[in-house]
Design an enzyme around this catalytic site. Structure first.
Site, PDB file in Angstrom:
ATOM      1  N   LYS A 260       1.898   2.686  -3.758  1.00 18.79           N
ATOM      2  CA  LYS A 260       3.038   3.079  -2.936  1.00 18.79           C
ATOM      3  C   LYS A 260       4.237   2.359  -3.515  1.00 18.79           C
ATOM      4  O   LYS A 260       4.254   1.127  -3.598  1.00 18.79           O
ATOM      5  CB  LYS A 260       2.803   2.682  -1.483  1.00 18.79           C
ATOM      6  CG  LYS A 260       4.004   2.934  -0.566  1.00 18.79           C
ATOM      7  CD  LYS A 260       3.761   2.359   0.830  1.00 18.79           C
ATOM      8  CE  LYS A 260       5.013   2.489   1.687  1.00 18.79           C
ATOM      9  NZ  LYS A 260       4.870   1.831   3.008  1.00 18.79           N
TER      10      LYS A 260
ATOM     11  N   TYR B  48       0.741  -1.716  -2.929  1.00 18.19           N
ATOM     12  CA  TYR B  48       2.062  -1.502  -2.317  1.00 18.19           C
ATOM     13  C   TYR B  48       3.092  -2.366  -3.025  1.00 18.19           C
ATOM     14  O   TYR B  48       3.109  -3.586  -2.865  1.00 18.19           O
ATOM     15  CB  TYR B  48       1.967  -1.832  -0.832  1.00 18.19           C
ATOM     16  CG  TYR B  48       3.209  -1.593  -0.006  1.00 18.19           C
ATOM     17  CD1 TYR B  48       4.295  -0.862  -0.485  1.00 18.19           C
ATOM     18  CD2 TYR B  48       3.289  -2.089   1.289  1.00 18.19           C
ATOM     19  CE1 TYR B  48       5.414  -0.644   0.290  1.00 18.19           C
ATOM     20  CE2 TYR B  48       4.404  -1.881   2.080  1.00 18.19           C
ATOM     21  CZ  TYR B  48       5.464  -1.161   1.576  1.00 18.19           C
ATOM     22  OH  TYR B  48       6.576  -0.957   2.357  1.00 18.19           O
TER      23      TYR B  48
ATOM     24  N   VAL C 137       4.585   7.833   1.903  1.00 19.86           N
ATOM     25  CA  VAL C 137       4.189   7.066   3.083  1.00 19.86           C
ATOM     26  C   VAL C 137       5.467   6.936   3.897  1.00 19.86           C
ATOM     27  O   VAL C 137       6.377   6.195   3.544  1.00 19.86           O
ATOM     28  CB  VAL C 137       3.587   5.706   2.713  1.00 19.86           C
ATOM     29  CG1 VAL C 137       3.201   4.941   3.977  1.00 19.86           C
ATOM     30  CG2 VAL C 137       2.368   5.889   1.813  1.00 19.86           C
TER      31      VAL C 137
ATOM     32  N   SER D 239       5.785  -0.775   9.115  1.00 21.41           N
ATOM     33  CA  SER D 239       6.217  -0.068  10.327  1.00 21.41           C
ATOM     34  C   SER D 239       5.358  -0.420  11.534  1.00 21.41           C
ATOM     35  O   SER D 239       5.791  -0.257  12.672  1.00 21.41           O
ATOM     36  CB  SER D 239       6.198   1.449  10.100  1.00 21.41           C
ATOM     37  OG  SER D 239       7.062   1.800   9.046  1.00 21.41           O
TER      38      SER D 239
END
Length: 290
Positions: A161, A132, A202, A44
């Protein structure tokens, strides 16, 4: 232990440069609305288009702006182990609380290669590490076996994540790996993951609705899944619209419509199609965000 709502914060730009004034305001907005943590330089945050110097400067600025009032998770992953090690070492040095490292993308290492990649970084940098897993972007998935091996061998590998709809995978991770924290990497999958034992999300949506995402995860953490389910369905429409185009294009557009950032991206990301922006505006109005 880090739990709850972690905002995958955008990186605002102005005239081609990082807009640190807007960035500081975004950080304050998160702190004032009770967010548990901020991820900087994630997907992001448009990290692929940041230079090395910008990447490090954004991490350092976030740490200094937070002033220990909120957990700062630094996105330090790369598909080069040395590059990931550089960013993670820097994040530790400037005071980040943890590091999020994406599974190396494009070069498609074996599971042994993935083990060695994360193992080297965990050995060399004494910082809490979260892995991740996002196979839709990386082209490869780290296996539960490899996660289990890493968590067993390195006490600073704290969790992952998970941006995957595979709930069997989430169940396997939480069943097999003691004291391993899983975060949802997809807002719309937060409820099912937390019902299995994940500890939060998240979140992209918390860029614009931090108070609500904090409330949502708080209900789930307390085991009040009736209220958490109500929040899930309340938020479902905004969950969907924020991914009408590639993240972070819609959420940054939303923040610009809210007057918080400039509607500026770095190529190859670009502005939304006009018809999609109109759809986004309609949803933002429903939630009284504009």
């Amino acid at each position: 232990m880090l739990t709850g709502s972690i905002t995958a914060i955008v990186t605002p730009f102005k005239n081609g440069e990082v807009d640190y004034g807007a960035f500081e305001r975004l950080i304050e907005f998160q702190i004032q609305n009770g967010t548990d943590g901020i991820l900087v330089c994630g997907t992001s945050g448009e990290s692929p288009t940041l230079s090395y110097e910008e990447h490090e400067a954004v991490i350092e600025f976030a740490v200094k702006s937070a002033k220990k009032r909120i957990h700062i998770m630094a996105g330090t992953g790369a598909n080069s182990t040395e590059e990931a090690l550089r960013f993670t070492t820097f994040a530790k040095a400037v005071g980040a609380d943890s590091a999020l490292l994406v599974v190396p993308y494009y070069n498609k290492p074996t599971q042994e290669g993935l083990y060695r990649h994360f193992s080297k970084i965990a050995k060399e940098v004494d910082i809490d590490i979260y892995i991740y897993n996002i196979p839709s972007r990386t082209g490869i998935e780290i296996s539960v076996d490899t996660l289990e091996r890493l968590a067993k061998d390195h006490k600073n590998i704290k969790g992952s994540k998970e941006s995957t709809p595979n709930m069997d995978r989430i169940s396997e991770i939480l069943k097999r790996i003691p004291n391993f924290t899983v975060f949802s990497g997809d807002d719309s999958l937060t409820l099912p993951m937390m019902s299995l034992g994940a500890k939060g999300v998240v979140s992209v949506i918390s860029n614009v609705m931090p108070k609500e995402i904090k409330e949502f995860t708080s209900y789930a953490l307390k085991g009040d899944f009736e209220k958490a389910r109500d929040m899930h369905y309340y938020l479902l429409e905004i969950f969907k619209i924020m991914f009408i185009e590639t993240n972070p294009i819609p959420v940054k557009t939303a923040l610009s419509l809210m007057g918080m950032v400039k509607k500026e991206f770095r190529l190859p990301l670009c502005e939304m199609l006009p018809q999609n922006e109109e759809k986004l505006k309609e949803v933002l109005k429903k939630y009284n965000l504009i």
